[in-house]
Design a protein around this motif. Structure first.
Motif, PDB file in Angstrom:
ATOM      1  N   ALA A  30       0.887  -1.157   0.000  1.00  9.91           N
ATOM      2  CA  ALA A  30       0.000   0.000   0.000  1.00  9.91           C
ATOM      3  C   ALA A  30       0.925   1.206   0.000  1.00  9.91           C
ATOM      4  CB  ALA A  30      -0.883   0.004   1.241  1.00  9.91           C
ATOM      5  N   ILE A  31       0.750   2.100  -0.929  1.00 15.40           N
ATOM      6  CA  ILE A  31       1.613   3.278  -0.990  1.00 15.40           C
ATOM      7  C   ILE A  31       0.768   4.515  -0.676  1.00 15.40           C
ATOM      8  CG2 ILE A  31       3.249   4.576  -2.403  1.00 15.40           C
ATOM      9  CD1 ILE A  31       3.944   1.974  -3.802  1.00 15.40           C
ATOM     10  N   THR A  32       1.155   5.187   0.416  1.00 15.11           N
ATOM     11  CA  THR A  32       0.343   6.286   0.939  1.00 15.11           C
ATOM     12  C   THR A  32       0.864   7.656   0.511  1.00 15.11           C
ATOM     13  OG1 THR A  32       1.678   6.538   2.920  1.00 15.11           O
ATOM     14  CG2 THR A  32      -0.117   4.928   3.033  1.00 15.11           C
ATOM     15  N   LYS A  33       0.064   8.646   0.812  1.00 11.94           N
ATOM     16  CA  LYS A  33       0.431  10.067   0.680  1.00 11.94           C
ATOM     17  C   LYS A  33       0.808  10.461  -0.747  1.00 11.94           C
ATOM     18  CE  LYS A  33       2.097   9.750   5.429  1.00 11.94           C
ATOM     19  NZ  LYS A  33       2.993  10.227   6.466  1.00 11.94           N
ATOM     20  N   LEU A  34       0.161   9.827  -1.709  1.00  9.47           N
ATOM     21  CA  LEU A  34       0.460  10.180  -3.095  1.00  9.47           C
ATOM     22  C   LEU A  34      -0.217  11.497  -3.490  1.00  9.47           C
ATOM     23  CD1 LEU A  34       0.434   6.703  -4.869  1.00  9.47           C
ATOM     24  CD2 LEU A  34       2.394   8.163  -4.334  1.00  9.47           C
ATOM     25  N   ASP A  35      -1.180  11.923  -2.678  1.00 10.50           N
ATOM     26  CA  ASP A  35      -1.716  13.263  -2.863  1.00 10.50           C
ATOM     27  C   ASP A  35      -0.616  14.200  -2.365  1.00 10.50           C
ATOM     28  OD1 ASP A  35      -2.273  11.977  -0.254  1.00 10.50           O
ATOM     29  OD2 ASP A  35      -2.986  13.962   0.333  1.00 10.50           O
ATOM     30  N   GLY A  36      -0.511  15.343  -2.975  1.00 13.70           N
ATOM     31  CA  GLY A  36       0.443  16.309  -2.420  1.00 13.70           C
ATOM     32  C   GLY A  36       1.901  15.972  -2.610  1.00 13.70           C
ATOM     33  N   THR A  37       2.236  14.965  -3.412  1.00 13.13           N
ATOM     34  CA  THR A  37       3.655  14.737  -3.688  1.00 13.13           C
ATOM     35  C   THR A  37       3.872  14.669  -5.192  1.00 13.13           C
ATOM     36  OG1 THR A  37       5.571  13.280  -3.404  1.00 13.13           O
ATOM     37  CG2 THR A  37       3.425  12.200  -3.497  1.00 13.13           C
ATOM     38  N   ALA A  38       5.056  15.071  -5.609  1.00 15.45           N
ATOM     39  CA  ALA A  38       5.402  14.969  -7.020  1.00 15.45           C
ATOM     40  C   ALA A  38       6.229  13.716  -7.251  1.00 15.45           C
ATOM     41  CB  ALA A  38       6.171  16.213  -7.456  1.00 15.45           C
ATOM     42  N   LYS A  39       6.319  12.885  -6.201  1.00 13.89           N
ATOM     43  CA  LYS A  39       7.180  11.695  -6.271  1.00 13.89           C
ATOM     44  C   LYS A  39       6.429  10.412  -6.572  1.00 13.89           C
ATOM     45  CE  LYS A  39      10.525  13.652  -3.077  1.00 13.89           C
ATOM     46  NZ  LYS A  39      11.326  13.425  -1.895  1.00 13.89           N
ATOM     47  N   GLY A  40       5.258  10.555  -7.186  1.00 14.10           N
ATOM     48  CA  GLY A  40       4.418   9.381  -7.443  1.00 14.10           C
ATOM     49  C   GLY A  40       5.071   8.317  -8.299  1.00 14.10           C
TER      50      GLY A  40
END
Ligand code: GDP
Length: 301
Positions: free
Chosen positions: A251-261
Motif C-alpha cells: 500500500a503506498i500512501t500520501k500520493l496526494d500532495g507529492t510529485a514523487k508518485g
C-alpha cells in the motif's frame, strides 16, 4: 485521477520541455526524459530500464516522432506494472473459502499504517464484510490509541491488550476472537521497528506462527505500507521489509500532495510485489484500489 496531480504536473512539465521544438527522439530528448523520470522518483534503475527500452525502439525504427513518445512511454510503464494483472481486491472482495481473511499489516511508524488500516476497515465494512482489528503494535501506547480511534470511527471492533503485552498474544487473541465471531476480515497492526532486522524477522515470524495455530493458511496477506512522499526512502524500506518477511502486497500512501508518485513504478518494478492500494488523503474515503491502467492514464491524460 488516482491522486497523482502533482506527479503528473512535475513529470509533464519536464517532458514537454524535453521535446519542445523537436520532431524526433534523439539523444538530447532521452537525456531530458531521463531527468524527468528521476525527478518523479521513478528511481535510477527503473529509469535506466525505461530509457534503454526506448533507445532500442529508436534503434529499431530509426526514426521516432516525439509525438509518439507519450504512447511509447505509456506502453513501457504499463509493461513494468505487469505484477498483479487483476487486483484481487476488486470492490473489496476477499477470496472464497478464506474466512476469516487475515491481513497482517507491516511498515515503519509514520508512513500511514494506522490510517491505512482504518481506511481498509471502512471499505471492507462498506462492502458488507464483518471486520475485526488486532492491535499487535504494543510498543507504543499511541499506536493502540490511534487504532482505537479508527475502531470507534468505523464501528469495527478491536482486540487489544495493555501496552507492552506480547504482540504474538494479541495476534492470537485476535484471530481466535475473529473465528468465534465469524469475522470475514481480520486486520492486524504490527510494530514497525526497522532498527533491528533480526528482531523484526523474529517478531513477525512469531506473529505468523501464532496466527497459524488458529488458521493454518493465514496470514493470507502481508501488506507493507510505504509512504510515497518519501520517494527513495520508501524503496529502502521495501528492501528491508522484504528481506525480513514475505511481503505479499503493497500500500503506498500520501500520493496526494507529492510529485514523487513515480516511486510506485520504481517499487513495483524492483520488488515484483503487487501494489494493491494507494493512499490519497487523510480521510477514510481516501484509499484507492490500485489499478495500473487508471494509474498510467492518470499520469498521461
Ligand atoms: P503510522 O505511524 O504509520 O500508523 O501513521 P499514521 O497512520 O498515524 O499516519 C501518519 C500521518 O500521515 C497522519 O497525519 C495521517 O493523517 C497521514 N496520512 C496517512 N495516509 C495519508 C495519505 O494517504 N495522504 C495524506 N495526505 N496523509 C496521510
Amino acid at each position: 485521477d488516482q491522486g497523482l496531480q502533482k506527479t503528473k504536473e512535475n513529470f509533464f512539465t519536464k517532458i514537454t520541455k524535453a521535446i519542445a521544438g523537436k520532431s524526433t527522439v534523439d539523444e538530447e530528448v532521452l537525456d531530458q526524459l531521463e531527468e524527468a523520470l528521476i525527478g518523479a522518483d521513478v528511481g535510477l534503475d527503473t529509469t535506466i530500464e525505461i530509457i534503454k527500452r526506448i533507445e532500442d525502439r529508436v534503434a529499431r525504427d530509426k526514426y521516432v516522432n516525439t509525438s509518439e513518445l507519450n504512447s511509447i512511454l505509456q506502453d513501457e510503464i504499463r509493461a513494468m506494472l505487469v505484477v498483479s494483472p487483476e487486483n484481487s481486491y476488486k470492490d473489496f472482495s476477499t477470496p472464497a473459502g478464506k474466512k476469516p481473511y487475515v491481513i497482517l499489516v507491516v511498515g515503519v511508524n509514520g508512513v500511514g499504517k494506522t490510517t491505512t488500516i482504518g481506511k481498509l476497515a471502512y471499505n471492507f465494512t462498506k462492502a458488507g464484510k464483518n471486520v475485526l482489528l488486532g492491535a499487535a503494535d504494543t510498543f507504543r501506547a499511541a499506536a493502540v490509541d490511534q487504532l482505537t480511534i479508527w475502531s470507534d470511527r468505523t464501528g469495527v471492533p478491536i482486540v487489544k491488550q495493555p501496552m507492552g503485552s506480547d504482540p504474538g498474544a494479541v495476534a492470537f487473541d485476535t484471530v481466535q476472537s475473529g473465528v468465534a465471531r465469524g469475522s470475514d476480515v481480520i486486520i492486524i497492526d504490527t510494530a514497525g521497528r526497522l532498527h533491528n532486522k533480526i528482531y523484526l524477522m523474529e517478531e513477525l515470524g512469531k506473529i505468523k506462527r501464532v496466527v497459524q495455530k488458529v488458521i493454518p493458511d493465514a496470514p493470507h496477506e502481508v501488506l507493507l505500507v510505504l509512504d510515497g512522499s518519501t520517494g527513495q526512502n520508501a524503496v529502502e524500506q521495501a528492501k528491508q521489509f522484504t528481506a525480513a518477511t514475505d511481503v505479499t502486497a503493497l500500500a503506498i500512501t500520501k500520493l496526494d500532495g507529492t510529485a514523487k508518485g513515480g516511486v510506485v513504478l520504481a517499487i513495483a518494478n524492483q520488488f515484483k510485489i503487487p501494489v494493491k492500494f494507494i493512499g490519497v488523503g487523510e480521510k477514510m474515503e481516501d484509499l484507492l484500489i490500485f489499478d495500473k491502467h487508471e494509474f498510467v492514464d492518470s499520469l498521461f491524460k
